[in-house]
Design a protein around this motif. Structure first.
Motif, PDB file in Angstrom:
ATOM      1  N   ASN A 270     -23.538 120.913  76.110  1.00 22.79           N
ATOM      2  CA  ASN A 270     -24.063 122.498  75.296  1.00 22.79           C
ATOM      3  C   ASN A 270     -23.650 123.046  73.394  1.00 22.79           C
ATOM      4  O   ASN A 270     -23.567 124.321  73.963  1.00 22.79           O
ATOM      5  N   PRO A 271     -23.914 122.255  72.968  1.00 24.61           N
ATOM      6  CA  PRO A 271     -23.128 122.193  71.605  1.00 24.61           C
ATOM      7  C   PRO A 271     -23.919 123.724  70.889  1.00 24.61           C
ATOM      8  O   PRO A 271     -22.939 124.920  70.532  1.00 24.61           O
ATOM      9  N   GLU A 272     -24.796 124.394  70.637  1.00 22.59           N
ATOM     10  CA  GLU A 272     -25.750 125.650  70.762  1.00 22.59           C
ATOM     11  C   GLU A 272     -24.164 126.935  71.088  1.00 22.59           C
ATOM     12  O   GLU A 272     -24.085 128.612  70.708  1.00 22.59           O
ATOM     13  N   HIS A 273     -23.762 126.377  72.806  1.00 24.38           N
ATOM     14  CA  HIS A 273     -23.079 127.275  73.129  1.00 24.38           C
ATOM     15  C   HIS A 273     -21.413 126.997  73.591  1.00 24.38           C
ATOM     16  O   HIS A 273     -20.575 127.702  73.852  1.00 24.38           O
ATOM     17  N   GLY A 274     -21.053 125.812  72.278  1.00 22.29           N
ATOM     18  CA  GLY A 274     -20.062 125.786  72.393  1.00 22.29           C
ATOM     19  C   GLY A 274     -18.803 124.693  73.444  1.00 22.29           C
ATOM     20  O   GLY A 274     -18.047 124.542  73.824  1.00 22.29           O
ATOM     21  N   ILE A 275     -20.456 124.411  74.297  1.00 22.28           N
ATOM     22  CA  ILE A 275     -19.990 123.600  75.465  1.00 22.28           C
ATOM     23  C   ILE A 275     -19.665 122.418  75.376  1.00 22.28           C
ATOM     24  O   ILE A 275     -21.117 121.502  74.918  1.00 22.28           O
ATOM     25  N   THR A 276     -18.693 121.741  74.291  1.00 23.58           N
ATOM     26  CA  THR A 276     -18.374 120.141  74.142  1.00 23.58           C
ATOM     27  C   THR A 276     -17.400 119.297  74.240  1.00 23.58           C
ATOM     28  O   THR A 276     -17.677 118.089  74.878  1.00 23.58           O
ATOM     29  N   TRP A 277     -16.703 120.043  75.610  1.00 25.44           N
ATOM     30  CA  TRP A 277     -15.682 119.237  76.585  1.00 25.44           C
ATOM     31  C   TRP A 277     -15.650 120.097  77.790  1.00 25.44           C
ATOM     32  O   TRP A 277     -15.952 120.990  77.839  1.00 25.44           O
ATOM     33  N   SER A 278     -14.804 119.177  78.807  1.00 29.33           N
ATOM     34  CA  SER A 278     -14.730 119.703  80.076  1.00 29.33           C
ATOM     35  C   SER A 278     -13.817 118.439  80.557  1.00 29.33           C
ATOM     36  O   SER A 278     -13.620 117.384  80.568  1.00 29.33           O
ATOM     37  N   GLU A 279     -13.104 119.158  81.147  1.00 25.20           N
ATOM     38  CA  GLU A 279     -12.312 118.201  81.933  1.00 25.20           C
ATOM     39  C   GLU A 279     -11.997 118.802  84.059  1.00 25.20           C
ATOM     40  O   GLU A 279     -11.572 120.424  83.974  1.00 25.20           O
ATOM     41  N   MET A 280     -12.405 118.467  84.866  1.00 21.76           N
ATOM     42  CA  MET A 280     -12.940 118.623  86.049  1.00 21.76           C
ATOM     43  C   MET A 280     -11.734 117.752  87.088  1.00 21.76           C
ATOM     44  O   MET A 280     -12.277 116.755  87.016  1.00 21.76           O
ATOM     45  N   VAL A 281     -11.339 117.988  88.241  1.00 12.98           N
ATOM     46  CA  VAL A 281     -11.289 117.626  88.768  1.00 12.98           C
ATOM     47  C   VAL A 281     -11.058 118.112  90.617  1.00 12.98           C
ATOM     48  O   VAL A 281     -11.289 119.290  90.450  1.00 12.98           O
ATOM     49  N   TYR A 282     -11.466 117.465  91.684  1.00 12.95           N
ATOM     50  CA  TYR A 282     -12.642 118.156  92.848  1.00 12.95           C
ATOM     51  C   TYR A 282     -11.374 117.431  93.796  1.00 12.95           C
ATOM     52  O   TYR A 282     -11.385 115.824  93.656  1.00 12.95           O
ATOM     53  N   ASN A 283     -10.867 118.151  94.149  1.00 13.52           N
ATOM     54  CA  ASN A 283     -10.231 116.910  95.661  1.00 13.52           C
ATOM     55  C   ASN A 283     -11.076 117.211  97.173  1.00 13.52           C
ATOM     56  O   ASN A 283     -11.719 118.217  97.301  1.00 13.52           O
ATOM     57  N   GLU A 305     -14.313 110.070  81.189  1.00 10.43           N
ATOM     58  CA  GLU A 305     -13.660 108.955  81.428  1.00 10.43           C
ATOM     59  C   GLU A 305     -13.359 110.066  83.546  1.00 10.43           C
ATOM     60  O   GLU A 305     -13.854 111.370  83.244  1.00 10.43           O
ATOM     61  N   ILE A 306     -13.678 108.754  84.072  1.00 13.36           N
ATOM     62  CA  ILE A 306     -14.301 109.324  85.620  1.00 13.36           C
ATOM     63  C   ILE A 306     -13.002 108.515  86.083  1.00 13.36           C
ATOM     64  O   ILE A 306     -12.435 107.370  85.697  1.00 13.36           O
ATOM     65  N   ALA A 307     -12.586 109.272  87.194  1.00 13.79           N
ATOM     66  CA  ALA A 307     -11.606 108.874  88.095  1.00 13.79           C
ATOM     67  C   ALA A 307     -12.288 108.201  89.776  1.00 13.79           C
ATOM     68  O   ALA A 307     -12.811 110.061  90.383  1.00 13.79           O
ATOM     69  N   LEU A 308     -11.912 108.179  90.517  1.00 18.19           N
ATOM     70  CA  LEU A 308     -13.079 107.791  92.483  1.00 18.19           C
ATOM     71  C   LEU A 308     -11.778 107.121  92.828  1.00 18.19           C
ATOM     72  O   LEU A 308     -10.943 106.280  92.047  1.00 18.19           O
ATOM     73  N   PRO A 309     -12.076 108.057  94.060  1.00 16.88           N
ATOM     74  CA  PRO A 309     -11.378 107.354  95.080  1.00 16.88           C
ATOM     75  C   PRO A 309     -11.292 105.832  95.594  1.00 16.88           C
ATOM     76  O   PRO A 309     -12.576 105.363  94.910  1.00 16.88           O
ATOM     77  N   GLY A 310     -10.552 104.913  96.327  1.00 10.24           N
ATOM     78  CA  GLY A 310     -10.948 103.123  96.632  1.00 10.24           C
ATOM     79  C   GLY A 310     -12.004 103.330  97.130  1.00 10.24           C
ATOM     80  O   GLY A 310     -12.287 102.121  97.777  1.00 10.24           O
TER      81      GLY A 310
END
Length: 329
Positions: A270-283, A305-310
């Protein structure tokens, strides 16, 4: 859960809905009198009965997962019966024939409870017939915009509001309407700086979520109405929407799939409110899941870029539209 449903909830013998009794309902709805949080705009029995339909449907889903055939038949029948009774009680009699008439200034009312909370619960819990979903979304949008993008939800409605504003990918909205819906949700989250809003406490120096939207008044005095915890989860429930929409990771149960879980990657900038990137890790229960993304507005490009368990798989989406399946096959 079954014992609570069958023995712990007093039910109307005729309809199966919740028998009238005290309910906390949409507790601390900001439109309620400060000293009477039990008098929200959305009738507490509406909240109770809407949740009764939802937990009944959940028991049906659990029976499906457990392959409990008797349970499937019992809870499917109960779900359909309760939903029908709910619709008879809370959908306006003329709703099925309502359309936005030429020259009308606002979308028509669909529910007897014409509130942000009522439409959010009804939409998210799947209690409306298909022909009423889009009118209900339109009415909810109107209520939000007419309230200058501020919330009018308490403990029951707040967790559901942004999800309902955005609607689901299967909702009967066009791509442009979906984009407008997401933009509206971001505006509610990040726009207002006065109560009731998520960012008002930040302007007052808060580093935690408050129990009341205005636990501290603009002049710095603590709200004298009570229930003014300055570290309370309820309104922090918006985190789920943030994790799924900004972080871009949703976990879903996949019926009939070994392991049962899949991951949806659907970050929405949402560029209008400056949301142009994110980095998230979920256990996650399956292991570490990660989603890093960046939106480049000049080139209208988004890198993910995405990481998934095997031991699991996922699906990359854009605005709810599938792009690519990834992971184990």
């Amino acid at each position: 859960m079954v014992d609570y449903h069958t023995k712990g909830i007093p039910k109307d013998s005729r309809t199966g809905l919740w028998a009238p009794t005290f309910q906390f309902g949409d507790w601390l709805d900001p439109t309620a009198p400060p000293e009477r949080p039990d008098l929200p705009a959305t009738h507490p029995m509406f909240v109770a009965n809407t949740w009764l339909c939802n937990i009944t449907k959940t028991l049906w889903k659990i029976a499906v997962v457990l392959q409990d055939q008797d349970g499937i038949r019992e809870w499917e029948a109960a779900t359909l019966t309760l939903t029908s009774e709910w619709q008879s009680k809370y959908i306006l009699p003329t709703a099925s024939s309502l359309t936005t008439r030429l020259g009308a200034t606002e979308p028509p009312k669909i529910l007897t409870q014409d509130t942000q909370t009522a439409y959010s619960l009804a939409l998210n819990f799947g209690l409306l017939s298909e022909d009423l979903i889009k009118p209900a979304i339109n009415r909810l949008h109107h209520l939000v915009i007419n309230n200058n993008y501020h919330l009018s939800t308490g403990f029951a409605g707040t967790p559901e509001l942004l999800h309902a504003i955005c609607a689901s990918p299967s909702s009967p909205l066009s791509l442009e309407e979906n984009l407008n819906s997401i933009s509206l949700a971001y505006k509610v989250l990040l726009g207002p700086r006065t109560p009731p809003s998520w960012l008002y406490p930040v302007t007052m120096g808060a580093t935690t979520i408050w129990e009341r939207w205005d636990a501290v008044k603009p002049d710095g005095r603590v709200n004298t109405s009570g229930m003014t915890s300055l570290n309370h989860y309820a309104y922090g429930s918006v985190g789920k929407w943030i994790f799924e929409t900004v972080g871009g990771i949703k976990m879903r149960y996949l019926e009939g799939k070994d392991g049962g879980l899949t991951f949806i990657f659907n970050p929405i900038p949402n560029p209008e409110h400056g949301i142009t990137w994110s980095e998230m890790v979920y256990n996650s229960p399956k292991g570490i899941v990660a989603c890093n993304w960046k939106y480049e507005s000049d080139g209208q490009k988004m890198v993910i870029e995405i990481a998934l368990p095997g031991n699991c798989e996922g699906e990359v989406m854009m605005l709810g539209q599938p792009l690519k399946r990834i992971g184990a096959v």
